[in-house]
Design a protein around this motif. Structure first.
Motif, PDB file in Angstrom:
ATOM      1  N   ALA A 168       2.498  17.673  -1.630  1.00 48.63           N
ATOM      2  CA  ALA A 168       2.483  18.587  -2.772  1.00 48.63           C
ATOM      3  C   ALA A 168       3.409  18.138  -3.896  1.00 48.63           C
ATOM      4  CB  ALA A 168       2.875  19.989  -2.319  1.00 48.63           C
ATOM      5  N   ASP A 169       4.388  17.282  -3.589  1.00 47.93           N
ATOM      6  CA  ASP A 169       5.365  16.858  -4.593  1.00 47.93           C
ATOM      7  C   ASP A 169       4.959  15.598  -5.349  1.00 47.93           C
ATOM      8  OD1 ASP A 169       6.851  19.014  -3.819  1.00 47.93           O
ATOM      9  OD2 ASP A 169       8.346  17.873  -2.693  1.00 47.93           O
ATOM     10  N   PHE A 170       3.818  15.010  -4.990  1.00 51.47           N
ATOM     11  CA  PHE A 170       3.339  13.823  -5.708  1.00 51.47           C
ATOM     12  C   PHE A 170       2.655  14.252  -7.010  1.00 51.47           C
ATOM     13  CE2 PHE A 170       4.017  12.168  -1.553  1.00 51.47           C
ATOM     14  CZ  PHE A 170       4.115  10.784  -1.650  1.00 51.47           C
ATOM     15  N   PRO A 171       2.600  13.376  -8.013  1.00 54.40           N
ATOM     16  CA  PRO A 171       1.937  13.732  -9.275  1.00 54.40           C
ATOM     17  C   PRO A 171       0.459  14.072  -9.066  1.00 54.40           C
ATOM     18  CG  PRO A 171       3.236  11.726  -9.534  1.00 54.40           C
ATOM     19  CD  PRO A 171       3.197  12.029  -8.070  1.00 54.40           C
ATOM     20  N   THR A 195      -7.035  -0.589  -9.157  1.00 53.54           N
ATOM     21  CA  THR A 195      -6.265   0.260  -8.253  1.00 53.54           C
ATOM     22  C   THR A 195      -4.835  -0.244  -8.166  1.00 53.54           C
ATOM     23  OG1 THR A 195      -8.195   0.841  -6.909  1.00 53.54           O
ATOM     24  CG2 THR A 195      -6.029   1.054  -5.862  1.00 53.54           C
ATOM     25  N   VAL A 196      -3.892   0.656  -8.386  1.00 58.53           N
ATOM     26  CA  VAL A 196      -2.478   0.318  -8.233  1.00 58.53           C
ATOM     27  C   VAL A 196      -1.944   1.072  -7.033  1.00 58.53           C
ATOM     28  CG1 VAL A 196      -1.782   2.116  -9.900  1.00 58.53           C
ATOM     29  CG2 VAL A 196      -0.202   0.259  -9.328  1.00 58.53           C
ATOM     30  N   GLY A 197      -1.224   0.363  -6.198  1.00 57.79           N
ATOM     31  CA  GLY A 197      -0.572   0.973  -5.049  1.00 57.79           C
ATOM     32  C   GLY A 197       0.917   1.054  -5.301  1.00 57.79           C
ATOM     33  N   ILE A 198       1.449   2.259  -5.336  1.00 61.50           N
ATOM     34  CA  ILE A 198       2.854   2.473  -5.645  1.00 61.50           C
ATOM     35  C   ILE A 198       3.608   2.783  -4.360  1.00 61.50           C
ATOM     36  CG2 ILE A 198       4.471   4.024  -6.817  1.00 61.50           C
ATOM     37  CD1 ILE A 198       2.439   4.204  -9.083  1.00 61.50           C
ATOM     38  N   ILE A 199       4.601   1.963  -4.059  1.00 58.95           N
ATOM     39  CA  ILE A 199       5.412   2.150  -2.859  1.00 58.95           C
ATOM     40  C   ILE A 199       6.747   2.746  -3.279  1.00 58.95           C
ATOM     41  CG2 ILE A 199       6.532   1.011  -0.912  1.00 58.95           C
ATOM     42  CD1 ILE A 199       4.348  -1.111  -1.003  1.00 58.95           C
ATOM     43  N   GLY A 200       6.955   3.998  -2.920  1.00 57.51           N
ATOM     44  CA  GLY A 200       8.143   4.735  -3.362  1.00 57.51           C
ATOM     45  C   GLY A 200       7.784   5.591  -4.556  1.00 57.51           C
ATOM     46  N   CYS A 201       7.691   6.900  -4.351  1.00 67.26           N
ATOM     47  CA  CYS A 201       7.223   7.782  -5.426  1.00 67.26           C
ATOM     48  C   CYS A 201       8.295   8.805  -5.781  1.00 67.26           C
ATOM     49  CB  CYS A 201       5.926   8.467  -5.023  1.00 67.26           C
ATOM     50  SG  CYS A 201       4.922   9.002  -6.427  1.00 67.26           S
ATOM     51  N   GLY A 202       9.490   8.289  -6.094  1.00 70.95           N
ATOM     52  CA  GLY A 202      10.568   9.142  -6.562  1.00 70.95           C
ATOM     53  C   GLY A 202      10.499   9.293  -8.068  1.00 70.95           C
ATOM     54  N   ASN A 203      11.661   9.341  -8.709  1.00 70.64           N
ATOM     55  CA  ASN A 203      11.707   9.533 -10.159  1.00 70.64           C
ATOM     56  C   ASN A 203      10.967   8.436 -10.915  1.00 70.64           C
ATOM     57  OD1 ASN A 203      13.373  11.935 -10.281  1.00 70.64           O
ATOM     58  ND2 ASN A 203      15.060  10.660  -9.578  1.00 70.64           N
ATOM     59  N   PHE A 236      -1.401  -2.391   0.601  1.00 68.73           N
ATOM     60  CA  PHE A 236      -1.519  -3.840   0.420  1.00 68.73           C
ATOM     61  C   PHE A 236      -2.973  -4.298   0.414  1.00 68.73           C
ATOM     62  CE2 PHE A 236       2.880  -3.497   2.006  1.00 68.73           C
ATOM     63  CZ  PHE A 236       3.528  -4.257   1.052  1.00 68.73           C
ATOM     64  N   ARG A 237      -3.807  -3.710   1.252  1.00 67.16           N
ATOM     65  CA  ARG A 237      -5.196  -4.164   1.375  1.00 67.16           C
ATOM     66  C   ARG A 237      -6.051  -3.799   0.164  1.00 67.16           C
ATOM     67  NH1 ARG A 237      -4.946  -1.808   6.578  1.00 67.16           N
ATOM     68  NH2 ARG A 237      -6.297  -0.147   5.786  1.00 67.16           N
ATOM     69  N   GLU A 238      -5.862  -2.607  -0.386  1.00 66.28           N
ATOM     70  CA  GLU A 238      -6.802  -2.082  -1.375  1.00 66.28           C
ATOM     71  C   GLU A 238      -6.349  -2.220  -2.827  1.00 66.28           C
ATOM     72  OE1 GLU A 238      -8.108   1.878  -0.502  1.00 66.28           O
ATOM     73  OE2 GLU A 238      -8.328   1.484   1.652  1.00 66.28           O
ATOM     74  N   SER A 239      -5.101  -2.533  -3.066  1.00 62.85           N
ATOM     75  CA  SER A 239      -4.577  -2.478  -4.430  1.00 62.85           C
ATOM     76  C   SER A 239      -4.811  -3.778  -5.200  1.00 62.85           C
ATOM     77  CB  SER A 239      -3.076  -2.177  -4.402  1.00 62.85           C
ATOM     78  OG  SER A 239      -2.831  -0.940  -3.772  1.00 62.85           O
ATOM     79  N   ASP A 240      -5.067  -3.621  -6.493  1.00 54.02           N
ATOM     80  CA  ASP A 240      -5.097  -4.767  -7.399  1.00 54.02           C
ATOM     81  C   ASP A 240      -3.700  -5.081  -7.915  1.00 54.02           C
ATOM     82  OD1 ASP A 240      -8.074  -5.138  -7.587  1.00 54.02           O
ATOM     83  OD2 ASP A 240      -7.939  -3.058  -8.278  1.00 54.02           O
ATOM     84  N   PHE A 241      -2.840  -4.067  -7.910  1.00 55.17           N
ATOM     85  CA  PHE A 241      -1.424  -4.221  -8.225  1.00 55.17           C
ATOM     86  C   PHE A 241      -0.638  -3.426  -7.190  1.00 55.17           C
ATOM     87  CE2 PHE A 241      -3.681  -4.700 -12.186  1.00 55.17           C
ATOM     88  CZ  PHE A 241      -3.036  -5.739 -12.842  1.00 55.17           C
ATOM     89  N   VAL A 242       0.330  -4.068  -6.560  1.00 53.79           N
ATOM     90  CA  VAL A 242       1.252  -3.371  -5.664  1.00 53.79           C
ATOM     91  C   VAL A 242       2.580  -3.288  -6.395  1.00 53.79           C
ATOM     92  CG1 VAL A 242       2.523  -3.450  -3.488  1.00 53.79           C
ATOM     93  CG2 VAL A 242       0.114  -4.143  -3.551  1.00 53.79           C
ATOM     94  N   SER A 243       3.020  -2.069  -6.689  1.00 49.24           N
ATOM     95  CA  SER A 243       4.220  -1.871  -7.496  1.00 49.24           C
ATOM     96  C   SER A 243       5.317  -1.229  -6.646  1.00 49.24           C
ATOM     97  CB  SER A 243       3.899  -0.985  -8.706  1.00 49.24           C
ATOM     98  OG  SER A 243       4.951  -0.969  -9.632  1.00 49.24           O
ATOM     99  N   LEU A 244       6.458  -1.906  -6.563  1.00 46.08           N
ATOM    100  CA  LEU A 244       7.551  -1.470  -5.694  1.00 46.08           C
ATOM    101  C   LEU A 244       8.542  -0.588  -6.444  1.00 46.08           C
ATOM    102  CD1 LEU A 244       8.320  -4.860  -3.880  1.00 46.08           C
ATOM    103  CD2 LEU A 244       6.674  -3.080  -3.225  1.00 46.08           C
ATOM    104  N   HIS A 245       8.827   0.581  -5.864  1.00 47.94           N
ATOM    105  CA  HIS A 245       9.788   1.516  -6.456  1.00 47.94           C
ATOM    106  C   HIS A 245      10.638   2.170  -5.374  1.00 47.94           C
ATOM    107  CE1 HIS A 245       7.819   1.044 -10.329  1.00 47.94           C
ATOM    108  NE2 HIS A 245       6.686   1.101  -9.657  1.00 47.94           N
ATOM    109  N   ALA A 246      10.931   1.422  -4.330  1.00 50.43           N
ATOM    110  CA  ALA A 246      11.690   1.943  -3.195  1.00 50.43           C
ATOM    111  C   ALA A 246      13.128   1.440  -3.247  1.00 50.43           C
ATOM    112  CB  ALA A 246      11.029   1.509  -1.880  1.00 50.43           C
ATOM    113  N   PRO A 247      14.065   2.167  -2.644  1.00 51.13           N
ATOM    114  CA  PRO A 247      15.448   1.682  -2.567  1.00 51.13           C
ATOM    115  C   PRO A 247      15.575   0.575  -1.530  1.00 51.13           C
ATOM    116  CG  PRO A 247      15.236   3.735  -1.374  1.00 51.13           C
ATOM    117  CD  PRO A 247      13.906   3.501  -2.043  1.00 51.13           C
ATOM    118  N   ASN A 248      16.669  -0.147  -1.598  1.00 51.70           N
ATOM    119  CA  ASN A 248      16.959  -1.187  -0.622  1.00 51.70           C
ATOM    120  C   ASN A 248      17.625  -0.548   0.587  1.00 51.70           C
ATOM    121  OD1 ASN A 248      17.767  -3.461   0.805  1.00 51.70           O
ATOM    122  ND2 ASN A 248      19.481  -3.914  -0.566  1.00 51.70           N
TER     123      ASN A 248
END
Length: 343
Positions: free
Chosen positions: A180-183, A146-154, A196-208
């Motif tokens: 509706a706009d998520f893949p 399971t991958v958890g993606i934080i920030g789902c823009g481009n 954070f709790r469920e993911s095997d990979f937490v992948s950051l894609h958010a702006p600062n």
């Protein structure tokens, strides 16, 4: 007459050609440090600038006034630009939001694969004990994880699609985006702690932003599985690096793959760089040939549009993340969860 355009760093030939064919004069800067740009601003008084890695604080806009009309960020991130100062000095700010999205998404996947296959140990042991490297290195597959993606823009969306292709279960968190706009195929999550709790990979894609700064810290790292990895191809400021160092050193989490760190270039005594379960690359996610060509051309096109008095295609958005609308609707994946025995 055309504009004078300052280029602190290289611009690809197609982009240079586009600007020159539209009557503009290109000025190759003396360097890309902020002090270099300030000196060039004072000397040349350009009408526009295309900037890649240079920090653009208020001092740059003060030095550039009153001629500077347009600033283009050669890429997707724009936190290094003082947008408030730009607005005060009437400088229109543009960027190239999709130019490097695919390249950064691929970099995120590369970091996941590198960490899951324990490549650091493989390289270290290869010439020491070949069969120890081959038979005793702990490795896992991405399939079924399971991958958890934080920030789902481009970039986050493209990362999600690539993770789905690897037969991973994909959780996506982005409070500023309707479900509706998520893949298709991802699960939209509105509870950040669940990522954070469920993911095997937490992948950051958010702006600062003021909301995301230090969002990965001692508390959120403690929520993660001891077998989980943190992947950051976004901005170093999202992570409290002292807390991450302790979490990786004490095996609170399995490790981290970082293409963005808080201080660039890297400090020689950075503690995280000393750990075998941390991979650091020098913010190269958007540095492929293809991404650079796209970003250069999009940057040049933005200046051409502004010079002609047209509405620019890619203006930097003016978003107050403290007050921006947040969504609570969810979406479940339209497929069964991936598992270990899915081939």
């Amino acid at each position: 007459m055309g504009w004078k355009i300052l280029l602190p760093q290289e611009l690809k030939p197609d982009a240079r050609k586009l600007l020159e064919e539209n009557g503009h004069t290109l000025i190759d800067g003396r360097g890309f440090e902020t002090e270099d740009v300030i000196a060039d601003m004072k000397e040349h008084q350009p009408d526009a600038i295309i900037v890649r890695i240079t920090k653009m604080p208020r001092a740059v806009f003060e030095a550039a006034a009153p001629n500077l009309k347009v600033l283009v960020r050669h890429g997707a991130g724009y936190d290094a630009v003082d947008l408030k100062a730009a607005k005060e000095f009437h400088v229109k700010c543009l960027y190239a939001p999709v130019a490097n999205s695919t390249s950064v998404a691929e970099t995120a996947l590369m970091h996941m694969l590198y960490m899951s296959r324990n490549v650091t140990r493989l390289r270290k042991m290869l010439t020491v004990d070949f069969y120890d490297a081959k038979l005793k290195t702990h490795m896992t597959t991405l399939n079924g994880k399971t991958v958890g993606i934080i920030g789902c823009g481009n970039i986050g969306s493209r990362t999600a699609k690539r993770c789905l292709a690897m037969e991973m279960n994909v959780l996506c968190y982005d409070p500023y985006k309707p479900a509706a706009d998520f893949p298709d195929g991802v699960e939209v999550v509105r509870d950040l702690e669940r990522i954070f709790r469920e993911s095997d990979f937490v992948s950051l894609h958010a702006p600062n932003t003021s909301v995301t700064r230090n969002m990965v810290n001692k508390e959120t790292l403690a929520m993660m599985k001891p077998t989980a990895f943190l992947i950051n191809t976004a901005r170093g400021a999202l992570v409290n690096e002292a807390d991450l160092y302790e979490a990786c050193k004490e095996h609170v989490i399995a490790g981290a793959g970082l293409d963005a760190i808080a201080h660039e270039p890297i400090l020689p005594d950075m503690p995280l760089a000393s750990l075998d379960n941390v991979l650091i690359t020098p913010h190269v996610g958007g540095n492929t040939i293809e991404a650079a060509m796209r970003a250069s051309y999009m940057s040049a096109l933005g200046i051409v549009e502004m010079y002609k008095g047209e509405e620019p295609t890619w203006p930097i958005p003016d978003i107050d993340y403290e007050t921006a609308e947040q969504y609570t609707d969810i979406k479940k994946p339209d497929r069964k969860p991936a598992g270990m025995y899915d081939y």
